[in-house]
Design a protein around this motif. Structure first.
Motif, mmCIF file in Angstrom:
data_model
loop_
_atom_site.group_PDB
_atom_site.id
_atom_site.type_symbol
_atom_site.label_atom_id
_atom_site.label_comp_id
_atom_site.label_asym_id
_atom_site.label_seq_id
_atom_site.Cartn_x
_atom_site.Cartn_y
_atom_site.Cartn_z
ATOM 1 N N GLY A 66 -20.535 -31.716 35.910
ATOM 2 C CA GLY A 66 -19.030 -32.064 35.837
ATOM 3 C C GLY A 66 -18.373 -31.162 36.905
ATOM 4 N N LEU A 67 -18.895 -30.274 37.667
ATOM 5 C CA LEU A 67 -17.864 -29.700 38.705
ATOM 6 C C LEU A 67 -17.863 -30.438 39.884
ATOM 7 C CD1 LEU A 67 -19.338 -25.822 38.318
ATOM 8 C CD2 LEU A 67 -17.027 -26.750 37.718
ATOM 9 N N PRO A 68 -16.586 -30.552 40.444
ATOM 10 C CA PRO A 68 -16.583 -31.280 41.649
ATOM 11 C C PRO A 68 -17.215 -30.366 42.833
ATOM 12 C CG PRO A 68 -14.544 -30.605 41.128
ATOM 13 C CD PRO A 68 -15.503 -30.284 39.798
ATOM 14 N N GLU A 69 -17.701 -31.074 43.910
ATOM 15 C CA GLU A 69 -18.042 -30.254 44.900
ATOM 16 C C GLU A 69 -16.684 -29.757 45.700
ATOM 17 O OE1 GLU A 69 -20.847 -32.557 47.591
ATOM 18 O OE2 GLU A 69 -22.279 -32.634 45.873
ATOM 19 N N THR A 70 -15.870 -30.581 46.045
ATOM 20 C CA THR A 70 -14.699 -30.013 46.593
ATOM 21 C C THR A 70 -13.452 -30.307 45.836
ATOM 22 O OG1 THR A 70 -14.341 -31.951 47.782
ATOM 23 C CG2 THR A 70 -15.637 -30.527 48.912
ATOM 24 N N GLU A 101 -21.486 -19.848 27.546
ATOM 25 C CA GLU A 101 -22.612 -19.988 26.772
ATOM 26 C C GLU A 101 -23.167 -21.750 26.789
ATOM 27 O OE1 GLU A 101 -21.834 -18.658 22.912
ATOM 28 O OE2 GLU A 101 -22.029 -16.566 23.521
ATOM 29 N N VAL A 102 -24.082 -22.058 26.536
ATOM 30 C CA VAL A 102 -24.408 -23.575 26.550
ATOM 31 C C VAL A 102 -23.338 -24.252 25.828
ATOM 32 C CG1 VAL A 102 -26.239 -25.108 25.689
ATOM 33 C CG2 VAL A 102 -26.841 -23.079 27.051
ATOM 34 N N GLY A 103 -23.012 -25.527 26.318
ATOM 35 C CA GLY A 103 -21.940 -26.213 25.532
ATOM 36 C C GLY A 103 -21.000 -27.055 26.525
ATOM 37 N N LYS A 104 -20.171 -27.744 25.932
ATOM 38 C CA LYS A 104 -19.120 -28.374 26.646
ATOM 39 C C LYS A 104 -17.844 -27.657 26.636
ATOM 40 C CE LYS A 104 -20.825 -33.309 26.149
ATOM 41 N NZ LYS A 104 -20.587 -34.346 25.637
ATOM 42 N N ARG A 105 -16.962 -27.605 27.679
ATOM 43 C CA ARG A 105 -15.727 -26.826 27.637
ATOM 44 C C ARG A 105 -14.803 -27.286 28.720
ATOM 45 N NH1 ARG A 105 -17.531 -22.049 26.659
ATOM 46 N NH2 ARG A 105 -19.487 -22.810 26.368
ATOM 47 N N ASN A 106 -13.732 -27.088 28.822
ATOM 48 C CA ASN A 106 -12.601 -27.262 30.005
ATOM 49 C C ASN A 106 -12.526 -25.891 30.677
ATOM 50 O OD1 ASN A 106 -9.527 -27.110 30.895
ATOM 51 N ND2 ASN A 106 -10.438 -29.199 31.089
ATOM 52 N N VAL A 107 -12.580 -25.772 31.893
ATOM 53 C CA VAL A 107 -12.067 -24.597 32.628
ATOM 54 C C VAL A 107 -11.300 -24.567 33.671
ATOM 55 C CG1 VAL A 107 -14.624 -23.634 31.972
ATOM 56 C CG2 VAL A 107 -14.146 -25.071 34.063
ATOM 57 N N ILE A 129 -16.583 -29.449 31.846
ATOM 58 C CA ILE A 129 -18.018 -29.156 32.146
ATOM 59 C C ILE A 129 -18.773 -29.166 30.996
ATOM 60 C CG2 ILE A 129 -17.173 -27.918 34.173
ATOM 61 C CD1 ILE A 129 -18.097 -25.358 32.804
ATOM 62 N N THR A 130 -20.374 -29.327 31.330
ATOM 63 C CA THR A 130 -21.113 -29.181 30.399
ATOM 64 C C THR A 130 -22.167 -28.135 30.962
ATOM 65 O OG1 THR A 130 -21.052 -31.627 29.803
ATOM 66 C CG2 THR A 130 -22.993 -30.325 29.231
ATOM 67 N N ILE A 131 -22.297 -27.077 30.111
ATOM 68 C CA ILE A 131 -23.473 -26.003 30.518
ATOM 69 C C ILE A 131 -24.661 -26.285 29.612
ATOM 70 C CG2 ILE A 131 -23.941 -23.521 30.594
ATOM 71 C CD1 ILE A 131 -20.895 -23.215 30.672
ATOM 72 N N GLN A 132 -25.805 -26.643 30.567
ATOM 73 C CA GLN A 132 -26.990 -26.819 29.637
ATOM 74 C C GLN A 132 -28.072 -25.925 29.946
ATOM 75 O OE1 GLN A 132 -27.892 -31.145 28.975
ATOM 76 N NE2 GLN A 132 -26.605 -31.417 30.624
ATOM 77 N N GLU A 133 -29.292 -25.730 29.288
ATOM 78 C CA GLU A 133 -30.311 -24.887 29.589
ATOM 79 C C GLU A 133 -31.057 -25.649 30.747
ATOM 80 O OE1 GLU A 133 -34.614 -23.619 27.349
ATOM 81 O OE2 GLU A 133 -33.116 -24.974 26.224
ATOM 82 N N ARG A 134 -31.489 -24.628 31.823
ATOM 83 C CA ARG A 134 -32.198 -25.270 32.978
ATOM 84 C C ARG A 134 -33.762 -25.184 32.500
ATOM 85 N NH1 ARG A 134 -31.170 -24.481 38.605
ATOM 86 N NH2 ARG A 134 -33.066 -24.237 39.751
ATOM 87 N N ILE A 135 -34.522 -26.388 32.752
ATOM 88 C CA ILE A 135 -35.884 -26.260 32.471
ATOM 89 C C ILE A 135 -36.544 -26.901 33.481
ATOM 90 C CG2 ILE A 135 -35.528 -26.055 29.710
ATOM 91 C CD1 ILE A 135 -36.629 -29.175 29.798
#
Length: 411
Positions: A66-70, A101-107, A129-135
């Motif tokens: 969800g993060l833009p590159e620029t 932590e893992v989940g969705k949020r506005n930053v 953004i969405t923060i997820q576990e990396r596997i």
């Protein structure tokens, strides 16, 4: 004027005024810092586009989407500072997620290392953004290519891939949606030999949407084994029917002895010859006829497709009838028995004609009559009676086909 210059007090006053003017033009010091003097109204606003956005988080165990590159940064302030910031981009736009932590949020996005003389507005100012576990998981790679690029007369075996499996890293839900991992070989030109190329990996979901994941390695080596699917085999001349009464076959010969066939490997391995058939019942004199080359099921092409067969005949001088010649059986499956329905008792007769010195010495044992039963199942069948006989004579069968019944004695 010369008098003024000669006056020492006049020179001292002028020197003092010049020193004051020079001092007033230099920025005043405050401790070790210089205080700049700005001209009123020397302010401006500029937008700095495509500024990289840095994200700080646990990249080993988490993935952020969800993060833009620029982003775009609008800066306002003294013109010199604005231009300096636009030219050097000596500031950083970032998002701090170290404790997220893992989940969705506005930053909210932040900026640092920007001159305190400038005001900044970020676009966007915040992101969802969405923060997820990396596997990371291993997947088997499937190779694909345009099989139409293999030239006619050649065949390709299944592609060989090296390595066969790749590691794919991404958010858990994305990894779990992976359906296809493909290595697509881009063949620009047709191929007629074994070909090895590097192919990039594409990771797709069930709807063939490309997934944004990390693949290691990004490309694999794909080899397409290619073999010739052709074989040179003899052309057998098969005689059908019998010459009209009064004619004897002297010779029969094709202008082409061999043909090249195209088929799969297993068909080629089991094919020893092709055939060209000549109907002797239609021959009334020595002649040359053009007939097709007959191929068996599974053969996709033959060259040549037509051959010329030359038949030489002569008039018969004598004829004789040979009766009660047994019809032999070949190709009967083990554990099976055959019964002749016709001809009765499995015997038939031949009318043989040719030169008197040959015909008059012939016996039934000089001819072999047989039926081929290979591949026939239990039950009743009509099969052609074939004849092997001496050269230089012709014959006509009293019956050209036999009706047989096959029974399985093992049941």
């Amino acid at each position: 004027m010369d008098r003024l210059l000669d006056n020492s007090w006049f020179v001292k006053v002028v020197a003092l005024l010049l020193a004051f003017l020079l001092y007033s033009s230099v920025p005043e010091k405050a401790g070790n810092q210089l205080k700049e003097i700005y001209v009123p109204g020397d302010e401006t606003t500029e937008t700095i586009e495509d500024v990289p956005l840095n994200a700080y988080y646990d990249t080993k165990n988490l993935i952020v989407t969800g993060l833009p590159e620029t982003v775009n940064v609008q800066v306002s302030g003294p013109k010199s500072h604005v231009q300096n910031a636009k030219t050097l981009k000596n500031f950083e736009v970032y998002v701090e997620l170290s404790d997220a932590e893992v989940g969705k949020r506005n930053v909210k996005l932040k900026i640092r290392k920007l001159s305190d003389k400038l005001d900044a507005k970020l676009s966007p100012a915040s992101v969802n953004i969405t923060i997820q576990e990396r596997i990371t998981r291993e997947f088997k790679v499937e190779a694909e290519y345009d099989s139409g690029k293999v030239l006619d007369g050649f065949g390709a075996s299944p592609p060989q891939i090296k390595p066969e499996r790749v590691k794919i890293t991404g958010p858990r839900d994305v990894i779990e949606s992976i359906t296809y991992v493909k290595a697509t070989l881009d063949l620009k030109e047709p191929i007629s030999e074994t070909t090895t190329r590097d192919a990039n990996i594409r990771v797709l979901d069930k709807d063939l949407n490309k997934l944004d994941v990390i693949v290691e390695p990004e490309a694999v080596e794909v080899t397409i084994p290619v073999k010739s699917l052709t074989k040179k085999v003899p052309i057998n001349i098969v005689e059908k029917g019998s010459l009209p009464k009064g004619l004897v076959l002297e010779s029969i010969e094709s202008d082409t002895k061999e043909a090249v066939i195209t088929a799969d490997e297993n068909i080629l391995a089991n094919t020893d010859a092709v055939r060209a058939e000549i109907d002797l019942s239609k021959i009334t004199k020595s002649t040359t006829v053009t007939v097709p080359v007959i191929i068996s099921k599974g053969i996709t092409a033959v060259s040549p497709e037509l051959v010329k067969i030359t038949v030489n005949v002569q008039k018969a001088e004598e004829e004789v009838s040979l009766s009660s010649i047994p019809v032999n059986v070949t190709g009967l499956s083990e554990g099976a028995e055959v019964t002749f329905e016709t001809p009765k008792d499995g015997r038939t007769s031949l009318l043989v004609y040719g030169p008197a010195e040959q015909v008059n010495t012939l016996e039934p044992d000089d001819f072999r009559l047989f039926v081929e039963l290979a591949g026939l199942e239990e039950g009743e069948h009509d099969v052609q009676i074939r004849v092997d006989g001496p050269d230089g004579v012709s014959w006509r069968m009293a019956q050209s086909t036999a009706t047989v019944t096959i029974t399985n004695t093992d049941v």
